[in-house]
Write a protein that holds these residues in place. Sequence first.
Motif, PDB file in Angstrom:
ATOM      1  N   ARG A  27       0.829  -1.210   0.000  1.00  9.02           N
ATOM      2  CA  ARG A  27       0.000   0.000   0.000  1.00  9.02           C
ATOM      3  C   ARG A  27       0.867   1.264   0.000  1.00  9.02           C
ATOM      4  NH1 ARG A  27      -5.153  -0.790  -0.736  1.00  9.02           N
ATOM      5  NH2 ARG A  27      -5.504   1.165   0.306  1.00  9.02           N
ATOM      6  N   ARG A  28       0.286   2.327  -0.481  1.00 11.16           N
ATOM      7  CA  ARG A  28       0.970   3.621  -0.488  1.00 11.16           C
ATOM      8  C   ARG A  28       0.815   4.337   0.853  1.00 11.16           C
ATOM      9  NH1 ARG A  28      -0.256   2.395  -5.769  1.00 11.16           N
ATOM     10  NH2 ARG A  28       1.442   2.872  -7.203  1.00 11.16           N
ATOM     11  N   GLY A  29       0.003   3.777   1.715  1.00 12.64           N
ATOM     12  CA  GLY A  29      -0.226   4.309   3.047  1.00 12.64           C
ATOM     13  C   GLY A  29      -1.313   3.504   3.724  1.00 12.64           C
ATOM     14  N   TYR A  30      -1.350   3.566   5.040  1.00 11.81           N
ATOM     15  CA  TYR A  30      -2.322   2.798   5.827  1.00 11.81           C
ATOM     16  C   TYR A  30      -3.087   3.741   6.731  1.00 11.81           C
ATOM     17  CZ  TYR A  30       0.307  -1.185   4.145  1.00 11.81           C
ATOM     18  OH  TYR A  30       0.914  -2.110   3.337  1.00 11.81           O
ATOM     19  N   ALA A  31      -4.411   3.676   6.670  1.00 11.54           N
ATOM     20  CA  ALA A  31      -5.253   4.531   7.512  1.00 11.54           C
ATOM     21  C   ALA A  31      -4.940   4.321   8.983  1.00 11.54           C
ATOM     22  CB  ALA A  31      -6.727   4.253   7.220  1.00 11.54           C
ATOM     23  N   SER A  32      -4.617   3.101   9.383  1.00 14.04           N
ATOM     24  CA  SER A  32      -4.333   2.815  10.793  1.00 14.04           C
ATOM     25  C   SER A  32      -3.104   3.577  11.295  1.00 14.04           C
ATOM     26  CB  SER A  32      -4.151   1.317  11.008  1.00 14.04           C
ATOM     27  OG  SER A  32      -3.077   0.835  10.229  1.00 14.04           O
ATOM     28  N   ASP A  33      -2.131   3.824  10.424  1.00 14.90           N
ATOM     29  CA  ASP A  33      -0.941   4.570  10.833  1.00 14.90           C
ATOM     30  C   ASP A  33      -1.297   5.993  11.248  1.00 14.90           C
ATOM     31  OD1 ASP A  33       0.743   2.433  10.340  1.00 14.90           O
ATOM     32  OD2 ASP A  33       1.273   3.109   8.328  1.00 14.90           O
ATOM     33  N   GLN A  34      -2.260   6.584  10.563  1.00  7.33           N
ATOM     34  CA  GLN A  34      -2.632   7.967  10.830  1.00  7.33           C
ATOM     35  C   GLN A  34      -3.366   8.131  12.160  1.00  7.33           C
ATOM     36  OE1 GLN A  34      -4.617   9.566   7.383  1.00  7.33           O
ATOM     37  NE2 GLN A  34      -3.077   8.722   6.018  1.00  7.33           N
ATOM     38  N   LEU A  35      -3.768   7.032  12.760  1.00  6.84           N
ATOM     39  CA  LEU A  35      -4.473   7.080  14.041  1.00  6.84           C
ATOM     40  C   LEU A  35      -3.535   7.004  15.229  1.00  6.84           C
ATOM     41  CD1 LEU A  35      -7.421   4.658  13.164  1.00  6.84           C
ATOM     42  CD2 LEU A  35      -7.407   7.170  13.071  1.00  6.84           C
ATOM     43  N   PRO A  37      -0.018   7.720  17.658  1.00  3.51           N
ATOM     44  CA  PRO A  37       0.670   8.921  18.148  1.00  3.51           C
ATOM     45  C   PRO A  37       1.930   9.282  17.358  1.00  3.51           C
ATOM     46  CG  PRO A  37       1.032   7.082  19.650  1.00  3.51           C
ATOM     47  CD  PRO A  37       0.017   6.629  18.632  1.00  3.51           C
ATOM     48  N   LYS A  38       2.551   8.306  16.717  1.00  2.00           N
ATOM     49  CA  LYS A  38       3.773   8.592  15.954  1.00  2.00           C
ATOM     50  C   LYS A  38       3.483   9.409  14.700  1.00  2.00           C
ATOM     51  CE  LYS A  38       5.321   4.279  15.894  1.00  2.00           C
ATOM     52  NZ  LYS A  38       6.178   3.116  15.634  1.00  2.00           N
ATOM     53  N   TRP A  39       2.255   9.292  14.164  1.00  2.00           N
ATOM     54  CA  TRP A  39       1.913  10.002  12.931  1.00  2.00           C
ATOM     55  C   TRP A  39       2.054  11.515  13.110  1.00  2.00           C
ATOM     56  CZ3 TRP A  39       1.483   8.857   7.984  1.00  2.00           C
ATOM     57  CH2 TRP A  39       0.874   9.771   7.118  1.00  2.00           C
ATOM     58  N   ALA A  40       1.527  12.067  14.208  1.00  2.00           N
ATOM     59  CA  ALA A  40       1.616  13.513  14.457  1.00  2.00           C
ATOM     60  C   ALA A  40       3.076  13.933  14.629  1.00  2.00           C
ATOM     61  CB  ALA A  40       0.801  13.899  15.681  1.00  2.00           C
ATOM     62  N   ARG A  41       3.855  13.117  15.301  1.00  2.00           N
ATOM     63  CA  ARG A  41       5.280  13.426  15.481  1.00  2.00           C
ATOM     64  C   ARG A  41       6.002  13.413  14.135  1.00  2.00           C
ATOM     65  NH1 ARG A  41       6.306   8.929  19.562  1.00  2.00           N
ATOM     66  NH2 ARG A  41       8.432   9.096  18.780  1.00  2.00           N
ATOM     67  N   PHE A  42       5.653  12.454  13.291  1.00  2.00           N
ATOM     68  CA  PHE A  42       6.237  12.383  11.961  1.00  2.00           C
ATOM     69  C   PHE A  42       5.862  13.624  11.149  1.00  2.00           C
ATOM     70  CE2 PHE A  42       5.491  11.205   7.479  1.00  2.00           C
ATOM     71  CZ  PHE A  42       6.790  10.950   7.097  1.00  2.00           C
TER      72      PHE A  42
END
Length: 183
Positions: A27-35, A37-42
């Motif tokens: 996949r080009r991205g995963y919706a679960s990753d955006q949920l 806490p690391k996503w905001a830091r990234f």
Amino acid sequence: MAELVPFEEITCFFEDFAHTAWRLETRRGYASDQLGPKWARFRAGETAFGYQPEQPWHANVRKQTGLGKRFERVRLVDDPPTEGQRFLLASGLGNVEAGEDIRNLYRADAVPIGLPDDDFWLFDSRTVVEFVFDGNGQDLGVRILEDAESVVRACRVRDAAWHHAVATQSFQARMPGTLRGRR
């Protein structure tokens, strides 16, 4: 076609496998990753997420690899990488420190060797857990496949992908400055 089951119903596979747990991520991205806490830091610019012994995935990988089992995965990456792929490259470093062997392969290089577009786990070369996603990258569940055709296909995909993929650190060294999230 096998019944669709929630991912939570197969989490026992990550402890019960005997030798290898292998993953293809396409996949080009995963919706679960955006949920998480690391996503905001990234997105704020952090680009390296190290090993966290208290994190359940890292703890289990460390435990299983300590028992001599292998966790391996190949991630397909676009050129240039999508934001979701840059996140996976950054967050994957902690998984590698935990003991997982993660390798990467450009999508353009995956096409000629016949890699599929579907994500799956292959456990001990006998059980395939195939992901099903909606159009927004949301995980709808998985199918557990143990028929010979599905398993042989997954083994062939694993062998081809593994042969051509590059270890995470080496892959990242080839792409300086591209891992940053949006600011």
